[in-house]
Design a protein around this motif. Sequence first.
Motif, PDB file in Angstrom:
ATOM      1  N   ARG A 229      -1.629 -16.164  27.577  1.00 38.20           N
ATOM      2  CA  ARG A 229      -1.343 -14.852  28.156  1.00 38.20           C
ATOM      3  C   ARG A 229      -1.280 -14.942  29.684  1.00 38.20           C
ATOM      4  N   ALA A 230      -2.265 -15.626  30.280  1.00 40.08           N
ATOM      5  CA  ALA A 230      -2.276 -15.769  31.736  1.00 40.08           C
ATOM      6  C   ALA A 230      -1.122 -16.632  32.225  1.00 40.08           C
ATOM      7  N   LEU A 231      -0.905 -17.743  31.543  1.00 42.38           N
ATOM      8  CA  LEU A 231       0.132 -18.681  31.990  1.00 42.38           C
ATOM      9  C   LEU A 231       1.533 -18.124  31.822  1.00 42.38           C
ATOM     10  N   SER A 232       1.763 -17.303  30.810  1.00 42.02           N
ATOM     11  CA  SER A 232       3.106 -16.759  30.636  1.00 42.02           C
ATOM     12  C   SER A 232       3.493 -15.888  31.825  1.00 42.02           C
ATOM     13  N   GLY A 233       2.531 -15.110  32.344  1.00 42.51           N
ATOM     14  CA  GLY A 233       2.820 -14.327  33.536  1.00 42.51           C
ATOM     15  C   GLY A 233       3.103 -15.208  34.733  1.00 42.51           C
ATOM     16  N   ALA A 234       2.304 -16.267  34.879  1.00 39.43           N
ATOM     17  CA  ALA A 234       2.510 -17.179  36.003  1.00 39.43           C
ATOM     18  C   ALA A 234       3.833 -17.915  35.896  1.00 39.43           C
ATOM     19  N   VAL A 235       4.196 -18.316  34.684  1.00 40.53           N
ATOM     20  CA  VAL A 235       5.477 -19.014  34.480  1.00 40.53           C
ATOM     21  C   VAL A 235       6.650 -18.075  34.767  1.00 40.53           C
ATOM     22  N   ASN A 236       6.572 -16.835  34.303  1.00 40.29           N
ATOM     23  CA  ASN A 236       7.641 -15.876  34.591  1.00 40.29           C
ATOM     24  C   ASN A 236       7.785 -15.634  36.088  1.00 40.29           C
ATOM     25  N   LEU A 237       6.666 -15.650  36.800  1.00 35.78           N
ATOM     26  CA  LEU A 237       6.688 -15.387  38.238  1.00 35.78           C
ATOM     27  C   LEU A 237       7.165 -16.582  39.048  1.00 35.78           C
ATOM     28  N   LEU A 238       6.757 -17.800  38.660  1.00 36.30           N
ATOM     29  CA  LEU A 238       6.943 -18.976  39.509  1.00 36.30           C
ATOM     30  C   LEU A 238       7.977 -19.976  39.001  1.00 36.30           C
ATOM     31  N   ASP A 239       8.334 -19.922  37.718  1.00 33.50           N
ATOM     32  CA  ASP A 239       9.337 -20.813  37.135  1.00 33.50           C
ATOM     33  C   ASP A 239       9.041 -22.289  37.393  1.00 33.50           C
ATOM     34  N   PRO A 240       7.862 -22.787  36.983  1.00 33.33           N
ATOM     35  CA  PRO A 240       7.564 -24.211  37.173  1.00 33.33           C
ATOM     36  C   PRO A 240       8.265 -25.072  36.125  1.00 33.33           C
ATOM     37  N   GLU A 241       8.308 -26.375  36.423  1.00 34.70           N
ATOM     38  CA  GLU A 241       8.843 -27.328  35.444  1.00 34.70           C
ATOM     39  C   GLU A 241       7.833 -27.645  34.352  1.00 34.70           C
ATOM     40  N   ALA A 242       6.548 -27.558  34.687  1.00 37.26           N
ATOM     41  CA  ALA A 242       5.513 -27.947  33.731  1.00 37.26           C
ATOM     42  C   ALA A 242       4.216 -27.234  34.064  1.00 37.26           C
ATOM     43  N   VAL A 243       3.317 -27.191  33.083  1.00 35.26           N
ATOM     44  CA  VAL A 243       1.934 -26.762  33.276  1.00 35.26           C
ATOM     45  C   VAL A 243       1.052 -27.945  32.903  1.00 35.26           C
ATOM     46  N   VAL A 244       0.152 -28.318  33.806  1.00 35.76           N
ATOM     47  CA  VAL A 244      -0.737 -29.463  33.594  1.00 35.76           C
ATOM     48  C   VAL A 244      -2.151 -28.944  33.387  1.00 35.76           C
ATOM     49  N   LEU A 245      -2.781 -29.365  32.306  1.00 32.48           N
ATOM     50  CA  LEU A 245      -4.133 -28.932  31.967  1.00 32.48           C
ATOM     51  C   LEU A 245      -5.117 -30.061  32.217  1.00 32.48           C
ATOM     52  N   GLY A 246      -6.083 -29.817  33.107  1.00 32.97           N
ATOM     53  CA  GLY A 246      -7.070 -30.837  33.460  1.00 32.97           C
ATOM     54  C   GLY A 246      -8.479 -30.389  33.161  1.00 32.97           C
ATOM     55  N   GLY A 247      -9.458 -31.147  33.654  1.00 38.46           N
ATOM     56  CA  GLY A 247     -10.856 -30.843  33.395  1.00 38.46           C
ATOM     57  C   GLY A 247     -11.204 -31.076  31.932  1.00 38.46           C
ATOM     58  N   ILE A 248     -11.772 -30.066  31.274  1.00 35.92           N
ATOM     59  CA  ILE A 248     -12.156 -30.203  29.867  1.00 35.92           C
ATOM     60  C   ILE A 248     -10.967 -30.052  28.919  1.00 35.92           C
ATOM     61  N   TYR A 249      -9.855 -29.539  29.416  1.00 37.71           N
ATOM     62  CA  TYR A 249      -8.764 -29.162  28.515  1.00 37.71           C
ATOM     63  C   TYR A 249      -8.061 -30.321  27.809  1.00 37.71           C
ATOM     64  N   PRO A 250      -7.838 -31.482  28.427  1.00 34.00           N
ATOM     65  CA  PRO A 250      -7.157 -32.558  27.689  1.00 34.00           C
ATOM     66  C   PRO A 250      -7.835 -32.917  26.374  1.00 34.00           C
ATOM     67  N   ARG A 251      -9.187 -32.901  26.353  1.00 31.03           N
ATOM     68  CA  ARG A 251      -9.907 -33.234  25.114  1.00 31.03           C
ATOM     69  C   ARG A 251      -9.752 -32.142  24.055  1.00 31.03           C
ATOM     70  N   LEU A 252      -9.433 -30.935  24.494  1.00 33.76           N
ATOM     71  CA  LEU A 252      -9.389 -29.797  23.576  1.00 33.76           C
ATOM     72  C   LEU A 252      -7.972 -29.366  23.227  1.00 33.76           C
ATOM     73  N   MET A 253      -6.984 -30.062  23.764  1.00 31.75           N
ATOM     74  CA  MET A 253      -5.601 -29.629  23.575  1.00 31.75           C
ATOM     75  C   MET A 253      -5.142 -29.559  22.120  1.00 31.75           C
ATOM     76  N   PRO A 254      -5.597 -30.451  21.235  1.00 33.49           N
ATOM     77  CA  PRO A 254      -5.144 -30.320  19.841  1.00 33.49           C
ATOM     78  C   PRO A 254      -5.413 -28.941  19.239  1.00 33.49           C
ATOM     79  N   TRP A 255      -6.470 -28.264  19.723  1.00 34.64           N
ATOM     80  CA  TRP A 255      -6.820 -26.948  19.167  1.00 34.64           C
ATOM     81  C   TRP A 255      -6.408 -25.801  20.090  1.00 34.64           C
ATOM     82  N   LEU A 256      -6.252 -26.061  21.365  1.00 25.41           N
ATOM     83  CA  LEU A 256      -5.818 -25.030  22.301  1.00 25.41           C
ATOM     84  C   LEU A 256      -4.318 -24.782  22.231  1.00 25.41           C
TER      85      LEU A 256
END
Length: 403
Positions: A318-345
């Motif tokens: 929900r948060a990232l969709s607003g940011a993507v619509n506003l900024l039009d990035p090529e990618a979103v990179v998830l760091g910190g604890i998120y790489p280990r949790l990506m299969p479920w996130l």
Amino acid sequence: MNQPTEPKADKSGVRRHNLSLVLRTVHDAGETTRAAVAARVGLTRPAVSSLVEQLLDLGFLVESGKTFSGQAGRPGTVLKPADTGPAGLGVEINVDYVTACVVDLTGTDRVRRTERLDNRAAGAPEVLARAARLAADVLDTAAGRHLAPVAAGLALPGLVSAGAVRQAPNLGWYGVDAERLFGEALAAVRPGAARLPLSSDNEANMAALAELWFGTLGDVRTFLHLTGEIGVGGAIVVHGELLRGAHGFAGEIGHLVVDAEGPLCRCGSRGCLERYAGQSALLDAARAPGIPELTDRAEAGEPRALAALAEAGRMLGRALSGAVNLLDPEAVVLGGIYPRLMPWLVPALAGELSARVVSGLWTPEAGRLRAASAATDASRGAAALVLHDVLADPLAYAAAAGA
């Protein structure tokens, strides 16, 4: 009437610029020759040889002893950045750990120490003194490896401006003069570091720079970077440069409201993203003591763990969709604890992006969600920021490097 004459270029200034040009060219190539540098930068071979000799004398470059024949003429001796001498010190302070590292001119992380402790239980001066002691230990080890950090970068949580933490709600810091306190503490435990130049920035910005310079993004130069820790940090990179905003506070996505009626956040608002997708919120929702246990429970299919991760993924989307619509990035990179949790996130996160991003470019198949590289944390970014300054003006750091 005499026409005004343009000022002549200062010779020392031109040479200074050319030293940087040659050093950056060798750095970017990793290994190269004088002839290849001359062809790349458009200077004559004698001019490049003179600049190279100076950089060799100053300790910024070394000759490997190998020869390389890739062009007409005699094979050239291979040049590469020095892996001893000038280096950068990076220090990261976060809610539950402190890290210090030294990175050499090749970009290699040569010394690293981390202390895990709850910094919420201590005041800012004590936390910064702990960080200084850790940095002093790292500097001692680096000296034994013939490395001479020429400056230090301090990666700090929250809103950072002019060397101070304006606010870091998860630590309870407000108006903390972090650079001064850290510098004084470092000088007290290691007097030789008293004159070490010090700069600071938000830790999410530093992590994004580490990903840009050392990660696996390939040609991607415009991206959003999220760091999941106790809170959620964000940074925006546009065409290879940080987007800082008018006051340097851009990227605070962790305090973007995803549910106006949601739980109270430490920042004073309600329903902020980090109240759903931050580490503390995730562990509370899953009733798990730590991220390893949460991962184990998710792998075992425990319903509470899966539900907590799915909810976090939805709120991230929900948060990232607003940011993507506003900024039009090529990618979103998830760091910190998120790489280990990506299969479920990712399933819920990608579903939100696919449904909410108006361009239609963010389908799950598009591959625009990336896990941060393993060795691209904020401390390394802070050290690398020092090295980028060195590459931009090596003469300014020659004395500090012991040249």
